[in-house]
Scaffold this motif. Sequence first.
Motif, PDB file in Angstrom:
ATOM      1  N   UNK A 128      25.153  62.414  96.946  1.00  0.00           N
ATOM      2  CA  UNK A 128      25.763  63.711  97.206  1.00  0.00           C
ATOM      3  C   UNK A 128      26.066  64.436  95.899  1.00  0.00           C
ATOM      4  N   UNK A 129      25.837  65.729  95.882  1.00  0.00           N
ATOM      5  CA  UNK A 129      26.215  66.565  94.741  1.00  0.00           C
ATOM      6  C   UNK A 129      27.667  67.021  94.845  1.00  0.00           C
ATOM      7  N   UNK A 130      28.274  66.739  95.988  1.00  0.00           N
ATOM      8  CA  UNK A 130      29.655  67.155  96.241  1.00  0.00           C
ATOM      9  C   UNK A 130      30.413  65.997  96.876  1.00  0.00           C
ATOM     10  N   UNK A 131      30.548  64.879  96.127  1.00  0.00           N
ATOM     11  CA  UNK A 131      31.177  63.684  96.699  1.00  0.00           C
ATOM     12  C   UNK A 131      32.615  63.950  97.099  1.00  0.00           C
ATOM     13  N   UNK A 184      33.637  63.382  78.013  1.00  0.00           N
ATOM     14  CA  UNK A 184      32.891  62.743  79.099  1.00  0.00           C
ATOM     15  C   UNK A 184      31.477  63.299  79.146  1.00  0.00           C
ATOM     16  N   UNK A 185      30.595  62.560  79.786  1.00  0.00           N
ATOM     17  CA  UNK A 185      29.184  62.961  79.795  1.00  0.00           C
ATOM     18  C   UNK A 185      28.943  64.178  80.690  1.00  0.00           C
ATOM     19  N   UNK A 186      29.615  64.217  81.850  1.00  0.00           N
ATOM     20  CA  UNK A 186      29.441  65.315  82.787  1.00  0.00           C
ATOM     21  C   UNK A 186      30.803  65.915  83.127  1.00  0.00           C
ATOM     22  N   UNK A 187      30.797  67.045  83.821  1.00  0.00           N
ATOM     23  CA  UNK A 187      32.045  67.760  84.065  1.00  0.00           C
ATOM     24  C   UNK A 187      33.003  66.994  84.962  1.00  0.00           C
ATOM     25  N   UNK A 188      32.443  66.254  85.942  1.00  0.00           N
ATOM     26  CA  UNK A 188      33.283  65.496  86.874  1.00  0.00           C
ATOM     27  C   UNK A 188      32.646  64.123  87.071  1.00  0.00           C
ATOM     28  N   UNK A 189      33.243  63.083  86.536  1.00  0.00           N
ATOM     29  CA  UNK A 189      32.714  61.745  86.749  1.00  0.00           C
ATOM     30  C   UNK A 189      31.556  61.403  85.839  1.00  0.00           C
ATOM     31  N   UNK A 190      30.873  60.305  86.200  1.00  0.00           N
ATOM     32  CA  UNK A 190      29.808  59.791  85.338  1.00  0.00           C
ATOM     33  C   UNK A 190      28.418  60.125  85.841  1.00  0.00           C
ATOM     34  N   UNK A 191      28.322  60.972  86.870  1.00  0.00           N
ATOM     35  CA  UNK A 191      27.044  61.453  87.385  1.00  0.00           C
ATOM     36  C   UNK A 191      27.105  62.967  87.547  1.00  0.00           C
ATOM     37  N   UNK A 192      25.968  63.666  87.410  1.00  0.00           N
ATOM     38  CA  UNK A 192      26.002  65.119  87.616  1.00  0.00           C
ATOM     39  C   UNK A 192      26.390  65.471  89.048  1.00  0.00           C
ATOM     40  N   UNK A 193      27.215  66.470  89.181  1.00  0.00           N
ATOM     41  CA  UNK A 193      27.599  67.001  90.483  1.00  0.00           C
ATOM     42  C   UNK A 193      27.199  68.473  90.530  1.00  0.00           C
ATOM     43  N   UNK A 229      38.088  68.132  94.971  1.00  0.00           N
ATOM     44  CA  UNK A 229      39.173  68.970  94.446  1.00  0.00           C
ATOM     45  C   UNK A 229      38.900  69.352  92.991  1.00  0.00           C
ATOM     46  N   UNK A 230      38.459  68.388  92.197  1.00  0.00           N
ATOM     47  CA  UNK A 230      38.175  68.683  90.788  1.00  0.00           C
ATOM     48  C   UNK A 230      36.943  69.559  90.647  1.00  0.00           C
ATOM     49  N   UNK A 231      35.914  69.313  91.451  1.00  0.00           N
ATOM     50  CA  UNK A 231      34.715  70.147  91.414  1.00  0.00           C
ATOM     51  C   UNK A 231      35.057  71.583  91.766  1.00  0.00           C
ATOM     52  N   UNK A 232      35.835  71.783  92.819  1.00  0.00           N
ATOM     53  CA  UNK A 232      36.208  73.139  93.233  1.00  0.00           C
ATOM     54  C   UNK A 232      36.992  73.857  92.136  1.00  0.00           C
ATOM     55  N   UNK A 290      34.642  74.224  78.307  1.00  0.00           N
ATOM     56  CA  UNK A 290      33.588  73.291  78.735  1.00  0.00           C
ATOM     57  C   UNK A 290      33.276  72.305  77.621  1.00  0.00           C
ATOM     58  N   UNK A 291      33.153  72.821  76.409  1.00  0.00           N
ATOM     59  CA  UNK A 291      32.831  71.970  75.264  1.00  0.00           C
ATOM     60  C   UNK A 291      33.893  70.886  75.067  1.00  0.00           C
TER      61      UNK A 291
END
Length: 309
Positions: free
Chosen positions: A154-157, A212-221, A162-165, A205-206
């Motif tokens: 999922x791209x929206x786990x 961290x590698x991605x904005x939320x978690x360790x996989x791209x969302x 909440x953090x993605x939004x 963002x920088x």
Amino acid sequence: MGLLIDGQWHDHWYDTAASGGRFERQPSAFRDKVGDRGFPAEAGRYRLYVSYACPWAHRTLIARALKGLEDALPVTVVEPLMLENGWELAEGADPLEGARFLHQLYTRAKADYSGRVSVPVLWDSQTATIVNNESAEILRMIDSAFGALASGPSLYPEDKREEIDAINAWVYDAINNGVYKAGFATTQAAYEEAVTALFAALARVEAILSERRFLVGDQPTEADWRLFTTLIRFDCVYVGHFKCALRRISDSPVLFAYLRDLYQVPGIAQTVRFDHIKTHYYASHRTINPTGIVPLGPDIDFTAPHGRG
């Protein structure tokens, strides 16, 4: 560039006089969803109308590739040049409706439609109507509404929503839409307001990506992919054409490595068409670039190692 008024096409540029020179984006009009009553998830039933040039459409192409829906969700690509007739389709390019202009699909869906004619468009071939033209909602439909037809994570786990939004909200306002606020501004004050907010958000963002590698978690969302479509256009279009020239993405070791990291995800490079991107912006926006000359460069290698393992 234009819009429909009561179902009639008008070649009108954006009117910023009433907003103090500020560009204000019109809300999307079609907001149904696959999975709602009347729109079941079925392979081949829906068609996605996109532009390779448009960052909003690009995010849906990325989701389609990542979810393995290339066969189940066919695509029609509009021409990169958008002038007095708005988005155009090459002769024979539209297998469903035979449209030559995207605004014809809008009036087939709603004969008296008034508003801008934008991509992406999710079209239902069975009812011959537009399901949705809001890219953020189409992205989520592609991610979750097609059930067993789709694959991949999922791209929206659920545990990160909440953090993605929260990230999506300020990235959209200051960065995704921020480059347009700068580029389409018609007063110095409106332009400087937009550019200042844009580069403050990029610095934010920088700072996140330094930790961290991605904005939320360790996989791209979806948060990463929504940002990616702006960043990939930044140096080749937004720096010059939209006057977002304080710094280039390629001048930031963190942002440039992050951009290469995402670009190198399998299936993503094929969704990036710099020829369409540059032709559309530089040759279509005659109010900004009256000659329509498309500049050469910049020569950027997005395939170089990114070192963000």
